[in-house]
Write a protein that holds these residues in place. Structure first.
Motif, short mmCIF file in Angstrom:
data_model
loop_
_atom_site.label_atom_id
_atom_site.label_comp_id
_atom_site.label_asym_id
_atom_site.label_seq_id
_atom_site.Cartn_x
_atom_site.Cartn_y
_atom_site.Cartn_z
N ALA A 146 0.82 -1.21 0.00
CA ALA A 146 0.00 0.00 0.00
C ALA A 146 0.85 1.27 0.00
O ALA A 146 0.58 2.21 -0.76
N ALA A 147 1.88 1.30 0.83
CA ALA A 147 2.72 2.50 0.90
C ALA A 147 3.44 2.74 -0.42
O ALA A 147 3.54 3.88 -0.90
N ALA A 148 3.95 1.67 -1.04
CA ALA A 148 4.64 1.81 -2.32
C ALA A 148 3.69 2.28 -3.42
O ALA A 148 4.05 3.12 -4.25
N VAL A 149 2.47 1.77 -3.41
CA VAL A 149 1.48 2.19 -4.40
C VAL A 149 1.17 3.68 -4.24
O VAL A 149 1.09 4.43 -5.23
N ARG A 150 1.03 4.12 -3.01
CA ARG A 150 0.65 5.51 -2.76
C ARG A 150 1.79 6.49 -3.01
O ARG A 150 1.56 7.70 -3.05
N ARG A 151 2.99 6.02 -3.21
CA ARG A 151 4.07 6.90 -3.66
C ARG A 151 3.84 7.32 -5.11
O ARG A 151 4.25 8.40 -5.52
N PHE A 152 3.20 6.45 -5.89
CA PHE A 152 2.85 6.78 -7.27
C PHE A 152 1.48 7.45 -7.35
O PHE A 152 1.27 8.37 -8.14
N PHE A 153 0.56 6.97 -6.53
CA PHE A 153 -0.81 7.49 -6.53
C PHE A 153 -1.20 7.76 -5.08
O PHE A 153 -1.67 6.87 -4.38
N LEU A 203 -6.68 -3.70 -0.46
CA LEU A 203 -7.76 -2.75 -0.18
C LEU A 203 -7.20 -1.41 0.30
O LEU A 203 -7.69 -0.34 -0.09
N GLN A 204 -6.15 -1.46 1.11
CA GLN A 204 -5.54 -0.22 1.61
C GLN A 204 -4.82 0.56 0.51
O GLN A 204 -4.58 1.76 0.65
N ALA A 205 -4.48 -0.11 -0.58
CA ALA A 205 -3.79 0.54 -1.70
C ALA A 205 -4.75 1.21 -2.66
O ALA A 205 -4.31 1.84 -3.63
#
Length: 326
Positions: free
Chosen positions: A203-210, A230-232
């Motif tokens: 999730a944290a890695a995904v939210r670095r892009f989005f 789900l958290q991503a």
């Protein structure tokens, strides 16, 4: 048609070595059925679940295999002509009646799809179930639109790679995950925009892009990673539960309010031959033929290699689809 054929028979749950190649009578089709000369078939996790005794509704002894490609050998009802190239999938294949791990398979005419292609059987054999699941997940499960972002959890699986290929053709930005650094290039090669190494928390890695989360996420690993997927995902984004690479698909003591982040939508997808429009199959085969799409094939085996093929599938040794030619 009389005579015998080679078939893989499973007498009951067991290790890969329980898959036994035997001579069996060629099935005799009844009106409403189609006898197919099998030229190739893809391997699927569903068949691993059958072999491990995890699948419901299976009777033994059984010829496994939920899909096959080949030519019509006989269609007493006249639905197809002899020699016509066809694919078949799902509908109880390999579970309630004998499936595609054989020289011939006999299936209901309603789950047979005709096509035209000059591609090798080893390529065509990779496509039916993989394409049906990926297409259905992106359309029915996620209702994706051009310009959206998509996370594929389990990206180097055959369905994951097919979904990435379809998603890029639809104009989505794709994030694909793998647990194995050595498989990074396999995802980059099919156009995945951001390859993520999955350590259990993406999730944290995904939210670095989005920063708000992705618009859509395809869960192919199973329930162990579903909470993080789900958290991503952004509020009003959609997560589709399609695959179970982990062999885990039950959420114990499911409490939706605590489990699902506020406003995130959770769906699921499963389908069969009726969910693969003939036009979608033909278009994809044509695209592979003209080089504008690829079939993500990991490795091709012969029927004699079925034990090795199942072992490779069970141990996740190969990226992409495993195919067996007969």
């Amino acid at each position: 048609m009389s005579g015998t054929m080679r078939a893989v028979v499973l007498d009951g749950p067991g290790p890969a070595e329980a898959l036994d190649i035997r001579e069996r009578p060629i099935p005799v089709p009844m009106p409403g059925q189609v006898l197919i000369r099998v030229r190739a078939f893809g391997l699927n996790r569903s068949e691993l679940h059958t072999r491990l005794g995890l699948a419901e509704g299976v009777t033994f002894p059984r010829v496994p295999g939920i899909e096959a490609v080949g030519e019509v050998a006989d269609a007493p009802g006249g639905e197809f002509r002899t020699g016509q190239k066809v694919v078949t999938l799902m509908g109880g294949m390999g579970r309630v009646f004998d499936g595609g791990y054989a020289g011939y398979t006999c299936v209901p005419a309603g789950q047979v799809i005709a096509f035209e292609s000059g591609l090798p059987w080893s390529t065509i054999g990779a496509i039916p179930e993989m394409l049906q699941t990926a297409h259905g997940s992106l359309t029915v499960g996620l209702d994706t639109k051009p310009g959206q972002s998509l996370l594929i959890r389990g990206g180097t699986s055959s369905v994951g790679m097919a979904a990435a290929i379809l998603a890029k053709r639809r104009g989505l930005t794709v994030l694909g995950s793998t647990r194995d650094e050595s498989k990074r290039q396999a995802l980059a090669a099919i156009g995945v925009d951001h390859v993520l190494i999955d350590d259990g928390g993406l999730a944290a890695a995904v939210r670095r892009f989005f920063p708000d989360g992705v618009d859509a996420a395809l869960e192919l690993v199973g329930t162990p990673t579903l909470p993080d997927t789900l958290q991503a995902t952004r509020m009003h984004g959609v997560v589709c539960f399609t695959g179970m690479l982990s062999n885990q698909w039950i959420v114990p003591d499911f409490y939706p309010i605590d489990y699902i982040p506020r406003g995130v939508r959770l769906t699921a997808y499963t389908g069969g031959a009726a969910d693969l429009p003939p036009a979608v199959l033909q278009e994809f085969l044509d695209a592979v033929s003209d080089g504008t799409a690829v079939a993500p094939i990991g490795k091709v085996y012969t029927l004699d290699d079925i034990v090795q093929a199942h072992t490779d599938m069970e141990e996740n040794r190969v990226s992409g689809k495993l195919v067996v030619t007969t």
